[in-house]
Design a protein around this motif. Sequence first.
Motif, PDB file in Angstrom:
ATOM      1  N   THR A  30       8.564   8.806  -7.753  1.00  0.00           N
ATOM      2  CA  THR A  30       8.538   8.270  -6.394  1.00  0.00           C
ATOM      3  C   THR A  30       8.444   6.749  -6.411  1.00  0.00           C
ATOM      4  N   GLY A  31       7.880   6.208  -7.477  1.00  0.00           N
ATOM      5  CA  GLY A  31       7.701   4.762  -7.573  1.00  0.00           C
ATOM      6  C   GLY A  31       6.532   4.250  -6.748  1.00  0.00           C
ATOM      7  N   ASN A  32       5.765   5.161  -6.174  1.00  0.00           N
ATOM      8  CA  ASN A  32       4.642   4.772  -5.319  1.00  0.00           C
ATOM      9  C   ASN A  32       3.298   4.746  -6.037  1.00  0.00           C
ATOM     10  N   TYR A  33       3.265   5.189  -7.289  1.00  0.00           N
ATOM     11  CA  TYR A  33       1.992   5.312  -7.997  1.00  0.00           C
ATOM     12  C   TYR A  33       2.057   4.630  -9.344  1.00  0.00           C
ATOM     13  N   THR A  34       0.936   4.042  -9.750  1.00  0.00           N
ATOM     14  CA  THR A  34       0.814   3.456 -11.080  1.00  0.00           C
ATOM     15  C   THR A  34       0.326   4.528 -12.045  1.00  0.00           C
ATOM     16  N   GLN A  37      -3.269   5.285 -11.264  1.00  0.00           N
ATOM     17  CA  GLN A  37      -3.462   6.116 -10.071  1.00  0.00           C
ATOM     18  C   GLN A  37      -3.133   7.581 -10.350  1.00  0.00           C
TER      19      GLN A  37
END
Length: 58
Positions: A30-34, A37
Motif C-alpha cells: 500500500t505504501g502507507n506503512y513503514t 509500523q
Amino acid sequence: MEIREMVLDKAEKKGAEKATVSFIKSLWETGNYTVSQIASLVKVSEAFIQNTIASKHK
C-alpha cells in the motif's frame, strides 16, 4: 498429544504463518506503512518484516 493433534497443530501454525506473510506484503504494497509500523501491528520483529519484503522481490 496424539499424532493427529500434532499434525493439525502444525498445519494450523503453517496456515497462520502464510496469512501473516500475506498480510505483511499487503500492508507494505500500500505504501502507507513503514517497516516499523508493520512490525508493531503484526507483533513481529522488524527483521522479520524486512526478510518477508525481501523474499517477495526474489
